[in-house]
Write a protein that holds these residues in place. Structure first.
Motif, PDB file in Angstrom:
ATOM      1  N   SER A 120       6.978  -6.018  -2.114  1.00  0.00           N
ATOM      2  CA  SER A 120       6.095  -5.474  -3.293  1.00  0.00           C
ATOM      3  C   SER A 120       4.917  -5.972  -3.029  1.00  0.00           C
ATOM      4  CB  SER A 120       6.798  -5.415  -4.424  1.00  0.00           C
ATOM      5  OG  SER A 120       6.365  -6.958  -5.104  1.00  0.00           O
ATOM      6  N   LEU A 121       4.566  -7.207  -2.475  1.00  0.00           N
ATOM      7  CA  LEU A 121       3.272  -7.727  -2.471  1.00  0.00           C
ATOM      8  C   LEU A 121       2.353  -7.143  -1.225  1.00  0.00           C
ATOM      9  CD1 LEU A 121       4.443 -11.472  -3.016  1.00  0.00           C
ATOM     10  CD2 LEU A 121       2.694 -10.248  -4.470  1.00  0.00           C
ATOM     11  N   THR A 122       3.127  -6.517  -0.009  1.00  0.00           N
ATOM     12  CA  THR A 122       2.328  -5.902   1.016  1.00  0.00           C
ATOM     13  C   THR A 122       1.489  -4.728   0.461  1.00  0.00           C
ATOM     14  OG1 THR A 122       4.004  -4.642   1.544  1.00  0.00           O
ATOM     15  CG2 THR A 122       4.034  -7.028   2.413  1.00  0.00           C
ATOM     16  N   SER A 123       0.648  -4.310   1.516  1.00  0.00           N
ATOM     17  CA  SER A 123      -0.416  -3.375   1.213  1.00  0.00           C
ATOM     18  C   SER A 123       0.250  -1.958   1.067  1.00  0.00           C
ATOM     19  CB  SER A 123      -1.188  -3.138   2.518  1.00  0.00           C
ATOM     20  OG  SER A 123      -0.454  -2.375   3.765  1.00  0.00           O
ATOM     21  N   ARG A 124      -0.484  -1.410   0.059  1.00  0.00           N
ATOM     22  CA  ARG A 124       0.050  -0.147  -0.792  1.00  0.00           C
ATOM     23  C   ARG A 124       1.282  -0.224  -1.447  1.00  0.00           C
ATOM     24  NH1 ARG A 124      -1.796   4.271   4.118  1.00  0.00           N
ATOM     25  NH2 ARG A 124      -3.906   3.235   4.457  1.00  0.00           N
ATOM     26  N   GLN A 125       1.802  -1.314  -1.610  1.00  0.00           N
ATOM     27  CA  GLN A 125       3.093  -1.582  -2.449  1.00  0.00           C
ATOM     28  C   GLN A 125       2.481  -2.127  -3.868  1.00  0.00           C
ATOM     29  OE1 GLN A 125       5.972  -0.628  -1.444  1.00  0.00           O
ATOM     30  NE2 GLN A 125       4.885   0.096   0.656  1.00  0.00           N
ATOM     31  N   PRO A 126       3.530  -1.812  -4.884  1.00  0.00           N
ATOM     32  CA  PRO A 126       3.043  -2.035  -6.540  1.00  0.00           C
ATOM     33  C   PRO A 126       2.339  -3.330  -6.760  1.00  0.00           C
ATOM     34  CG  PRO A 126       5.340  -1.130  -6.045  1.00  0.00           C
ATOM     35  CD  PRO A 126       4.934  -1.420  -4.766  1.00  0.00           C
ATOM     36  N   ASN A 127       2.920  -4.501  -5.975  1.00  0.00           N
ATOM     37  CA  ASN A 127       2.303  -5.804  -6.351  1.00  0.00           C
ATOM     38  C   ASN A 127       1.236  -6.023  -5.340  1.00  0.00           C
ATOM     39  OD1 ASN A 127       3.707  -6.249  -8.796  1.00  0.00           O
ATOM     40  ND2 ASN A 127       5.334  -6.830  -7.658  1.00  0.00           N
ATOM     41  N   GLU A 128       0.728  -5.354  -4.728  1.00  0.00           N
ATOM     42  CA  GLU A 128      -0.641  -5.567  -3.665  1.00  0.00           C
ATOM     43  C   GLU A 128      -1.505  -6.321  -4.518  1.00  0.00           C
ATOM     44  OE1 GLU A 128      -2.548  -2.183  -1.821  1.00  0.00           O
ATOM     45  OE2 GLU A 128      -3.457  -3.820  -0.289  1.00  0.00           O
ATOM     46  N   GLY A 129      -2.063  -7.665  -4.044  1.00  0.00           N
ATOM     47  CA  GLY A 129      -3.050  -8.349  -4.678  1.00  0.00           C
ATOM     48  C   GLY A 129      -2.573  -9.085  -5.731  1.00  0.00           C
ATOM     49  N   LYS A 130      -1.487  -8.956  -6.240  1.00  0.00           N
ATOM     50  CA  LYS A 130      -1.009  -9.768  -7.345  1.00  0.00           C
ATOM     51  C   LYS A 130      -0.384 -11.158  -6.953  1.00  0.00           C
ATOM     52  CE  LYS A 130      -0.361  -5.667 -10.188  1.00  0.00           C
ATOM     53  NZ  LYS A 130       0.714  -4.835 -10.841  1.00  0.00           N
ATOM     54  N   VAL A 131      -1.345 -12.013  -6.287  1.00  0.00           N
ATOM     55  CA  VAL A 131      -0.687 -13.356  -5.637  1.00  0.00           C
ATOM     56  C   VAL A 131      -0.755 -14.408  -6.789  1.00  0.00           C
ATOM     57  CG1 VAL A 131      -1.214 -12.529  -3.416  1.00  0.00           C
ATOM     58  CG2 VAL A 131      -2.889 -13.986  -4.692  1.00  0.00           C
TER      59      VAL A 131
END
Ligand code: NZQ
Ligand code: ZN
Length: 404
Positions: A120-131
Motif C-alpha cells: 500500500s506504500l507503493t506508487s498509486r496505492q492508498p498509502n503512497e507517501g505515508k512513510v
C-alpha cells in the motif's frame, strides 16, 4: 542547461574491508539493529558474521531477518516489518543486493507502523507517501547494480496481481552506505553481468530521452558507460579483481544517485517500466537481465520511429568510436557494436530464452501502461503504446541463437 535540485544525504564509505566499521557507525544511530539479509549468500561469504561481530563489539544488540527474495515479495517484507516492530529495533542494517536494500526501506517504515501493508506504500496505492518517520538505515550492498544504497526508491513485487511497483521517498534514503568491493568477489558471473546491465540502464534512460542540454551530463553518463564496458570483462576474467569490482560498485552508485540526469530535461524510465512489468509476470527474471534483453530491440524500435536518433549516434561515437557522420548510420552501428558487447559478456538473448513466455508479453505491456503510464501507453520521447511494447518484446526474438 536545465535547472535542477539534488539531495544526496547518504554518507558513503568506500574501501575493501570497511564492512568492519559497521559497529562504530551504528553506535551513532541506534542501540538495537535488525540485520536484513537475502537467501544466505552473505552467510556463505562470512559477511553476516563480520557485521554481527562488529555490532556486538560496539555494544549494539542485533537480530537477523533472513529470506528476502530477489524481486522481493510484499508478503515477506510485511513479515520482516512485524519482526522489526516486535523486537523494538531502532536501526536497520541492509546487508545484500538491491532486493535486500529495497526490502529494508519498507522495513524501516513498517517498524513504526507494522499493520501497514507494504504494497500500500507503493506508487498509486492508498498509502503512497505515508512513510512517517522511518528508522535509519545502514546499507551494505553486495551487488553492483541498483544504487539502492543512495536512492529514494524501493521496488516491491506483488505476486497476487503479478505486478511490481516502487515506493519513492527521500526519507528512506540510507543514512550511511558502506561500499566494500571485497563483498563482491563472490558474485557469480551471471549476477555480475546482470548488475552491469542495470548500471548502464540507469544512465541510458535519461541520456536517451532527456535531450542534450548539458555537455557535462553527457560526459558523466559516458564515463559510467565506458567504465562498465571495461570493468565487466575484467571482473569476469578475475572475480577477485578489487579494482574492477570497485569500479563497478562506484559506477553503480554514480549511475542513480540523482546526479546522472542533472542539466537535462526530465524523462520517464521506459525500459524500467517495461522490465518491472516483465519481472512482475515472471518473478525469476533478474532485473538487470530483463533490461539487457530489452536493449537491442528497444533501441531498434526507437531509431525506427525516428526518436532520439542523435543520442544513439552520439553513443556510437563516444562508446565505440563509430566514424559515420550520418546520425542514422551511426545510431545503427551503435546497436551493432553494443549487441556484440552484450554477446561477449553473455547478455545477448531473447526474452523467451531469458524465461519469459510469449503469452506474458501482452499482460506485461498492459501492466506497464496502467501502472507507469496513462493506461494506454508509457513515455519514451513520445508515447509507447501497449502494442508498441509487445512489438519491442517480440523484437527480442532476433537475439535468440535459433534466429541466427
Ligand atoms: O539472496 P541472496 O542469497 O543474498 O543471493 C543474491 C540473489 O540471489 C545474490 N547475491 C547478492 N550478493 C551476492 C550474491 N551472491 C553471491 N555473492 C554476493 N556477494 O544475487 C542474487 C540477486 O540479488 P538481488 O538483490 O535481487 O539483485 P540486485 O542487486 O540486482 O537487485 C534487484 C532488485 O532491485 C530493484 C529491482 O527491481 C530488483 O527488485 N531495483 C531497485 C532500485 C532502487 N532501489 O533504486 C533501482 C533499480 O532499477 C531496480 O529496479
Ligand atoms: Zn534498474
Amino acid at each position: 542547461m536545465q535547472p535542477f535540485e539534488v539531495y544526496i544525504p547518504t554518507r558513503i564509505k568506500f574501501g575493501p574491508g570497511r564492512i568492519l566499521e559497521v559497529g562504530k557507525i551504528a553506535s551513532d544511530l541506534g542501540k538495537k539493529a535488525l540485520i536484513v539479509i537475502g537467501g544466505g549468500s552473505v552467510k556463505r561469504i562470512g559477511a553476516l558474521d563480520k557485521v554481527q561481530a562488529s555490532l556486538t563489539s560496539a555494544g549494539i544488540e542485533s537480530t537477523v531477518f533472513e529470506g528476502i527474495e530477489p524481486n522481493p515479495r510484499h508478503t515477506t517484507v510485511n513479515k520482516a516489518g512485524k519482526l522489526a516492530y516486535a523486537e523494538g529495533v531502532d536501526l536497520i542494517v541492509a546487508l545484500g543486493g538491491g532486493s535486500v536494500m529495497d526490502a529494508s526501506k519498507f522495513v524501516a517504515v513498517l517498524a513504526k507502523q507494522p499493520e501497514t501493508d507494504s504494497w500500500s506504500l507503493t506508487s498509486r496505492q492508498p498509502n503512497e507517501g505515508k512513510v512517517g518517520d522511518p528508522l535509519p538505515i545502514i546499507a551494505i550492498p553486495t551487488t553492483a547494480a541498483t544504487a539502492s544504497e543512495v536512492t529514494p526508491f524501493a521496488v516491491l513485487s506483488n505476486e497476487d496481481i503479478k505486478g511490481k511497483a516502487p515506493m519513492a521517498h527521500e526519507k528512506v534514503k540510507p543514512m550511511v552506505a558502506i561500499l566494500d568491493p571485497e563483498l563482491h568477489t563472490s558474485l557469480p558471473e551471471k549476477t555480475t553481468v546482470d548488475g552491469a546491465a542495470d548500471i548502464m540502464s540507469h544512465v541510458f534512460e535519461n541520456y536517451i530521452a532527456g535531450g542534450n542540454d548539458s555537455i557535462l551530463a553527457d560526459r558523466y553518463t559516458e564515463s559510467v558507460l565506458k567504465t562498465v564496458l571495461e570493468a565487466t570483462p575484467a571482473a569476469i576474467d578475475d572475480p577477485g579483481d578489487l579494482n574492477a569490482r570497485g569500479d563497478l560498485q562506484w559506477a553503480a552508485t554514480l549511475a542513480l544517485n540523482g546526479m546522472q540526469g542533472v542539466g537535462r530535461a526530465p524523462s520517464g524510465f521506459p525500459m524500467h517500466n517495461m522490465e518491472h512489468a516483465l519481472s512482475g509476470q515472471v518473478p525469476d527474471l533478474a532485473h538487470g537481465r530483463g533490461l539487457a534483453v530489452l536493449y537491442p530491440s528497444y533501441f531498434r524500435w526507437m531509431i525506427g520511429h525516428g526518436r532520439a536518433v542523435d543520442r544513439f549516434a552520439r553513443l556510437g561515437r563516444e562508446m565505440f568510436d563509430v566514424g559515420a557522420t550520418d546520425d542514422r548510420i551511426a545510431a545503427a552501428e551503435f546497436i551493432d557494436c553494443f549487441s556484440r558487447w552484450l554477446e561477449s559478456v553473455g547478455l545477448y538473448e531473447s526474452l523467451v530464452d531469458a524465461g519469459v513466455p510469449e503469452d506474458a508479453f501482452e499482460p506485461a505491456a498492459r501492466y506497464a501502461a496502467e501502472a507507469y503510464g496513462d493506461g494506454e501507453s508509457i513515455s519514451a520521447a513520445g508515447p509507447v503504446t501497449v502494442d508498441d511494447m509487445v512489438e519491442i518484446f517480440r523484437g527480442t526474438r532476433r537475439q535468440s541463437p535459433a534466429a541466427v
